[in-house]
Design a protein around this motif. Structure first.
Motif, PDB file in Angstrom:
ATOM      1  N   ALA A  33       0.814  -1.231   0.051  1.00  0.00           N
ATOM      2  CA  ALA A  33      -0.053  -0.203   0.073  1.00  0.00           C
ATOM      3  C   ALA A  33       0.911   1.205   0.331  1.00  0.00           C
ATOM      4  O   ALA A  33       0.596   2.050  -0.674  1.00  0.00           O
ATOM      5  N   ARG A  34       2.082   1.192   0.858  1.00  0.00           N
ATOM      6  CA  ARG A  34       2.825   2.458   0.725  1.00  0.00           C
ATOM      7  C   ARG A  34       3.394   2.651  -0.335  1.00  0.00           C
ATOM      8  O   ARG A  34       3.632   3.852  -1.213  1.00  0.00           O
ATOM      9  N   LEU A  35       4.206   1.443  -1.007  1.00  0.00           N
ATOM     10  CA  LEU A  35       4.605   1.492  -2.334  1.00  0.00           C
ATOM     11  C   LEU A  35       3.710   2.326  -3.669  1.00  0.00           C
ATOM     12  O   LEU A  35       4.159   3.109  -4.208  1.00  0.00           O
ATOM     13  N   LYS A  36       2.532   1.850  -3.275  1.00  0.00           N
ATOM     14  CA  LYS A  36       1.555   2.360  -4.339  1.00  0.00           C
ATOM     15  C   LYS A  36       1.414   3.826  -3.972  1.00  0.00           C
ATOM     16  O   LYS A  36       0.926   4.723  -5.068  1.00  0.00           O
ATOM     17  N   GLN A  37       1.170   4.219  -2.850  1.00  0.00           N
ATOM     18  CA  GLN A  37       0.951   5.654  -2.567  1.00  0.00           C
ATOM     19  C   GLN A  37       1.996   6.499  -2.984  1.00  0.00           C
ATOM     20  O   GLN A  37       2.004   7.568  -3.575  1.00  0.00           O
ATOM     21  N   VAL A  38       3.255   5.975  -2.872  1.00  0.00           N
ATOM     22  CA  VAL A  38       4.420   6.702  -3.694  1.00  0.00           C
ATOM     23  C   VAL A  38       4.547   6.709  -5.055  1.00  0.00           C
ATOM     24  O   VAL A  38       4.619   7.984  -5.611  1.00  0.00           O
ATOM     25  N   ASP A  39       3.917   5.655  -5.713  1.00  0.00           N
ATOM     26  CA  ASP A  39       3.809   5.653  -7.147  1.00  0.00           C
ATOM     27  C   ASP A  39       2.653   6.875  -7.378  1.00  0.00           C
ATOM     28  O   ASP A  39       3.100   7.186  -8.480  1.00  0.00           O
ATOM     29  N   SER A  40       1.750   6.993  -6.723  1.00  0.00           N
ATOM     30  CA  SER A  40       0.777   7.861  -7.239  1.00  0.00           C
ATOM     31  C   SER A  40       1.211   9.273  -7.102  1.00  0.00           C
ATOM     32  O   SER A  40       1.039  10.294  -7.841  1.00  0.00           O
ATOM     33  N   VAL A  41       2.226   9.489  -6.206  1.00  0.00           N
ATOM     34  CA  VAL A  41       2.844  11.039  -6.078  1.00  0.00           C
ATOM     35  C   VAL A  41       3.613  11.297  -7.107  1.00  0.00           C
ATOM     36  O   VAL A  41       3.516  12.196  -7.635  1.00  0.00           O
ATOM     37  N   ILE A  42       4.449  10.261  -7.478  1.00  0.00           N
ATOM     38  CA  ILE A  42       5.299  10.377  -8.780  1.00  0.00           C
ATOM     39  C   ILE A  42       4.511  10.609 -10.165  1.00  0.00           C
ATOM     40  O   ILE A  42       4.752  11.409 -10.756  1.00  0.00           O
ATOM     41  N   GLU A  43       3.329   9.709 -10.141  1.00  0.00           N
ATOM     42  CA  GLU A  43       2.266   9.759 -11.297  1.00  0.00           C
ATOM     43  C   GLU A  43       1.798  11.237 -11.325  1.00  0.00           C
ATOM     44  O   GLU A  43       1.651  11.859 -12.465  1.00  0.00           O
ATOM     45  N   ASP A  56      13.071  12.687 -13.510  1.00  0.00           N
ATOM     46  CA  ASP A  56      13.521  11.627 -14.404  1.00  0.00           C
ATOM     47  C   ASP A  56      13.923  10.455 -13.684  1.00  0.00           C
ATOM     48  O   ASP A  56      13.947   9.255 -13.975  1.00  0.00           O
ATOM     49  N   GLN A  57      14.793  10.786 -12.438  1.00  0.00           N
ATOM     50  CA  GLN A  57      15.088   9.775 -11.518  1.00  0.00           C
ATOM     51  C   GLN A  57      14.106   8.864 -10.960  1.00  0.00           C
ATOM     52  O   GLN A  57      14.001   7.596 -10.909  1.00  0.00           O
ATOM     53  N   ALA A  58      13.096   9.713 -10.591  1.00  0.00           N
ATOM     54  CA  ALA A  58      11.961   8.942  -9.825  1.00  0.00           C
ATOM     55  C   ALA A  58      11.217   8.124 -10.648  1.00  0.00           C
ATOM     56  O   ALA A  58      10.702   6.952 -10.440  1.00  0.00           O
ATOM     57  N   LEU A  59      10.974   8.471 -12.222  1.00  0.00           N
ATOM     58  CA  LEU A  59      10.638   7.643 -13.185  1.00  0.00           C
ATOM     59  C   LEU A  59      11.227   6.404 -13.494  1.00  0.00           C
ATOM     60  O   LEU A  59      10.667   5.530 -13.974  1.00  0.00           O
ATOM     61  N   GLU A  60      12.685   6.461 -13.143  1.00  0.00           N
ATOM     62  CA  GLU A  60      13.458   5.347 -13.407  1.00  0.00           C
ATOM     63  C   GLU A  60      13.218   4.144 -12.495  1.00  0.00           C
ATOM     64  O   GLU A  60      13.577   2.952 -12.443  1.00  0.00           O
ATOM     65  N   LEU A  61      12.618   4.529 -11.194  1.00  0.00           N
ATOM     66  CA  LEU A  61      12.424   3.489 -10.327  1.00  0.00           C
ATOM     67  C   LEU A  61      11.301   2.696 -10.883  1.00  0.00           C
ATOM     68  O   LEU A  61      10.370   2.982 -11.355  1.00  0.00           O
ATOM     69  N   PRO A  62      11.431   1.348 -10.464  1.00  0.00           N
ATOM     70  CA  PRO A  62      10.291   0.502 -10.857  1.00  0.00           C
ATOM     71  C   PRO A  62       8.973   0.517  -9.992  1.00  0.00           C
ATOM     72  O   PRO A  62       8.971   1.165  -8.790  1.00  0.00           O
ATOM     73  N   LYS A  63       7.859   0.517 -10.659  1.00  0.00           N
ATOM     74  CA  LYS A  63       6.409   0.737  -9.988  1.00  0.00           C
ATOM     75  C   LYS A  63       6.256  -0.687  -9.149  1.00  0.00           C
ATOM     76  O   LYS A  63       7.005  -1.582  -9.231  1.00  0.00           O
ATOM     77  N   LEU A  98      13.594   2.193  -0.928  1.00  0.00           N
ATOM     78  CA  LEU A  98      14.479   1.011  -0.912  1.00  0.00           C
ATOM     79  C   LEU A  98      14.093   0.168  -2.158  1.00  0.00           C
ATOM     80  O   LEU A  98      14.019  -0.849  -1.870  1.00  0.00           O
ATOM     81  N   ARG A  99      13.779   0.653  -3.278  1.00  0.00           N
ATOM     82  CA  ARG A  99      13.376  -0.019  -4.460  1.00  0.00           C
ATOM     83  C   ARG A  99      14.279  -0.917  -4.926  1.00  0.00           C
ATOM     84  O   ARG A  99      13.949  -2.022  -5.513  1.00  0.00           O
ATOM     85  N   THR A 100      15.582  -0.369  -5.021  1.00  0.00           N
ATOM     86  CA  THR A 100      16.394  -0.962  -6.239  1.00  0.00           C
ATOM     87  C   THR A 100      17.602  -1.729  -5.493  1.00  0.00           C
ATOM     88  O   THR A 100      18.023  -1.276  -4.313  1.00  0.00           O
ATOM     89  N   ASN A 101      18.293  -2.806  -5.971  1.00  0.00           N
ATOM     90  CA  ASN A 101      19.195  -3.616  -5.224  1.00  0.00           C
ATOM     91  C   ASN A 101      20.313  -3.682  -6.197  1.00  0.00           C
ATOM     92  O   ASN A 101      20.089  -3.843  -7.192  1.00  0.00           O
ATOM     93  N   PRO A 102      21.436  -4.031  -5.763  1.00  0.00           N
ATOM     94  CA  PRO A 102      22.575  -4.412  -6.591  1.00  0.00           C
ATOM     95  C   PRO A 102      22.369  -5.484  -7.668  1.00  0.00           C
ATOM     96  O   PRO A 102      21.695  -6.433  -7.206  1.00  0.00           O
TER      97      PRO A 102
END
Lengths: 105, 126
Positions: A33-43, A56-63, A98-102
């Motif tokens: 739910a929190r991830l979706k909330q952040v997605d909606s802010v970026i959107e 640009d950086q925020a849009l590179e994060l995976p949804k 904390l969306r992306t990892n090595p």
């Protein structure tokens, strides 16, 4: 065996906080739910039509729906066996990105 | 009439499906032809114990407490600030007419007094 003075680990050794090894079903639902909330802010920012580097950086994060469960509930840790630990072990983890990892881990 | 009800029902079911992304879907549907010019930013999560740059960003946006709502124009600097604190806020795009100052928001929250002053005899001609 029962009662207020039963010999539990908490009573016998004093300060003992245990963090569960993995997230419960409910906590994982809250993560999503929190991830979706952040997605909606970026959107919303994207829909406003402005252009900036931060966007640009925020849009590179995976949804949320693009992320594998592994990335949603665990993070990379170089000290842990298997190089992964529960995401809830990270301090302030509910308010961090904390969306992306090595790659490869 | 009947088709109108059907359409509204379809719209409501669509909105149910996209409830989680309601803030994202709202701008296109809520506007009545008016251009969306402002962000409506509401602080949902506190910045307690977060780094000073996050707290400073909130102060720069004019947010001082949780659940406070502020309005800002669509500009790159504001967009960058929003994205810095994206975990803490909810954002919606609104037209110019939806912008409210702190005082106006307070007036809208107030309960009605239950009466209206129709006039006053004070200072009238005897």
């Amino acid at each position: 065996m029962f009662g207020a003075f039963r010999p539990t680990q908490t009573n016998l050794v004093g300060l003992l906080w245990k963090t569960p090894w993995k997230l419960s079903r409910t906590r994982k639902a809250n993560v999503r739910a929190r991830l979706k909330q952040v997605d909606s802010v970026i959107e919303a920012v994207r829909a406003s039509g402005v252009q900036c580097k931060a966007l640009d950086q925020a849009l590179e994060l995976p949804k949320e729906h693009e992320m594998p469960p592994r990335d949603k509930y665990t993070v990379f840790s170089r000290h842990t066996k298997g190089y992964r630990k529960g995401i809830h072990k990270v301090p302030k983890w509910t308010r961090l990105t904390l969306r992306t990892n090595p790659k490869g881990f | 009439m009947f088709s109108a009800t059907l359409r509204s029902r379809a719209a409501s079911s669509a909105s149910l499906q996209s409830r989680s992304l309601a803030t994202a879907a709202a701008p296109s549907s809520s506007s009545s032809g008016e251009p969306l010019t402002h962000y409506r930013i509401t602080l949902r999560r506190s910045a307690i114990a977060l780094p000073m740059n996050i707290k400073g960003t909130l102060a720069a946006l004019g947010i001082h407490r949780r659940l406070q709502t502020v309005f800002h124009r669509h500009t790159p600097d504001i967009a960058g600030k929003i994205l810095t604190i994206k975990e803490l806020v909810t954002v919606e795009n609104v037209p110019e007419s939806a912008v409210r100052t702190k005082w106006e928001q307070r007036q809208e929250r107030k309960a009605s007094r239950g009466y209206e002053v129709a006039g006053s005899k004070l200072g009238a001609e005897p």
